[in-house]
Design a protein around this motif. Structure first.
Motif, PDB file in Angstrom:
ATOM      1  N   ARG A  29       0.567  -1.036  -0.031  1.00 38.87           N
ATOM      2  CA  ARG A  29       0.068   0.260   0.107  1.00 38.87           C
ATOM      3  C   ARG A  29       0.747   1.010  -0.290  1.00 38.87           C
ATOM      4  O   ARG A  29       2.452   1.484   0.845  1.00 38.87           O
ATOM      5  CB  ARG A  29      -0.768  -0.076   1.349  1.00 38.87           C
ATOM      6  CG  ARG A  29      -1.673  -0.879   1.310  1.00 38.87           C
ATOM      7  CD  ARG A  29      -3.105  -0.496   2.722  1.00 38.87           C
ATOM      8  NE  ARG A  29      -2.838  -0.482   3.514  1.00 38.87           N
ATOM      9  CZ  ARG A  29      -2.723   0.063   4.874  1.00 38.87           C
ATOM     10  NH1 ARG A  29      -3.061   1.198   4.528  1.00 38.87           N
ATOM     11  NH2 ARG A  29      -2.277   0.010   6.076  1.00 38.87           N
ATOM     12  N   ALA A  36      -7.268   6.305   2.695  1.00 37.47           N
ATOM     13  CA  ALA A  36      -6.366   5.496   1.973  1.00 37.47           C
ATOM     14  C   ALA A  36      -7.223   3.804   2.573  1.00 37.47           C
ATOM     15  O   ALA A  36      -7.291   2.865   2.045  1.00 37.47           O
ATOM     16  CB  ALA A  36      -4.818   5.290   2.484  1.00 37.47           C
ATOM     17  N   THR A  40      -8.795   1.169   0.090  1.00 34.26           N
ATOM     18  CA  THR A  40      -8.722  -0.550   0.190  1.00 34.26           C
ATOM     19  C   THR A  40      -9.732  -1.342   0.632  1.00 34.26           C
ATOM     20  O   THR A  40      -9.525  -2.655  -0.260  1.00 34.26           O
ATOM     21  CB  THR A  40      -7.301  -1.401   1.549  1.00 34.26           C
ATOM     22  OG1 THR A  40      -5.834  -0.195   0.673  1.00 34.26           O
ATOM     23  CG2 THR A  40      -6.504  -2.466   1.622  1.00 34.26           C
ATOM     24  N   PRO A  47      -6.680  -4.063   4.588  1.00 35.61           N
ATOM     25  CA  PRO A  47      -5.055  -2.512   4.875  1.00 35.61           C
ATOM     26  C   PRO A  47      -4.833  -3.210   6.554  1.00 35.61           C
ATOM     27  O   PRO A  47      -4.996  -4.417   7.265  1.00 35.61           O
ATOM     28  CB  PRO A  47      -6.579  -1.361   5.596  1.00 35.61           C
ATOM     29  CG  PRO A  47      -7.784  -1.755   5.851  1.00 35.61           C
ATOM     30  CD  PRO A  47      -7.812  -2.635   5.230  1.00 35.61           C
ATOM     31  N   ALA A  61      -1.383  -5.132   2.427  1.00 33.83           N
ATOM     32  CA  ALA A  61      -2.843  -5.316   1.862  1.00 33.83           C
ATOM     33  C   ALA A  61      -3.179  -6.634   1.536  1.00 33.83           C
ATOM     34  O   ALA A  61      -2.417  -7.458   0.778  1.00 33.83           O
ATOM     35  CB  ALA A  61      -3.369  -4.730   1.338  1.00 33.83           C
TER      36      ALA A  61
END
Length: 222
Positions: A29, A36, A40, A47, A61
């Motif tokens: 990632r 973020a 994901t 994540p 991830a």
């Protein structure tokens, strides 16, 4: 659930001496943060972060099926994971925390603690029982009363046991399994501040169970 790290350098993969290592694949990632992480999850992944060892955190991830399978297996808190990150990086780590969705109970985030040579780690190690079918106490109607399904211990990162084992085949009613009876404890220090503490007992059957067993025996002899 995060433990302080007093790690040295990360060391060559072949120098681990643990009972079992689980290899998993992960993708990298690029960004941290809630936005973020949500992106994901929208992509169908979980994540995660690998921290510690005096190195920068590695953002990854994971396939949620890998996480679910891992935490459903016994002993996941002390299992060493070899995480192969797309791009050539390989890390070895323990799961330190898993955040679950409050309603769906699906994994939302995973924290891994990077392992480093010479590092002392605190882990919960599960206890596996065998020989119940041969135990004279259980055969006579006794009940296995497990006091501790896991034991919190301190261990070198190189010697983290996957689980402890104990054989119940010789135990009778009112007899105990204690710390010194476990197998696989050679390289760890228990963090329970009671000398030779109890793990499990074979308890006497309840009055109702005893009466039922006696009634069955009388019926068989009639």
């Amino acid at each position: 659930m995060q433990a302080p790290l007093e790690a040295c350098m990360f060391w060559f993969l072949g120098e681990f001496n643990v009972s079992k290592i689980t290899s998993i694949d992960a993708s990298a990632r690029a960004k941290a943060g809630k936005g973020a992480a949500r992106a994901t999850r929208r992509a169908g992944l979980v994540p995660a972060v690998i921290y510690g060892g005096k190195k920068e955190p590695t953002l990854i991830a994971l396939d949620p099926r890998i996480v679910i399978k891992g935490i459903q297996a016994s002993g996941w808190r002390s299992r060493v994971y070899e995480i192969k990150v797309a791009g050539g990086v390989t890390e070895r780590a323990l799961i330190r925390d898993i955040q679950l969705h409050p309603v769906k109970d699906t994994p939302e985030h995973v924290d891994f603690m990077r392992l480093a040579k010479g590092q002392k780690v605190t882990v919960e190690v599960s206890v596996h029982f065998s020989g119940e079918e041969k135990s004279p106490g259980i055969k006579r109607g006794g009940v296995l009363n497990i006091v501790r399904h896991t034991v919190e211990v301190e261990a070198d990162a190189e010697h983290i046991p996957e689980f402890f084992t104990v054989d119940l085949s010789a135990l009778d009613i009112n007899e105990n399994v204690r710390w010194e009876d476990l197998k696989g404890t050679e390289n760890v220090t228990p963090l329970v501040h009671i000398p030779n503490f109890v793990i499990a007992t074979i308890a006497a059957p309840s009055v109702d169970e005893a009466d039922e067993a006696e009634g069955e025996a009388d019926a068989a002899s009639a």
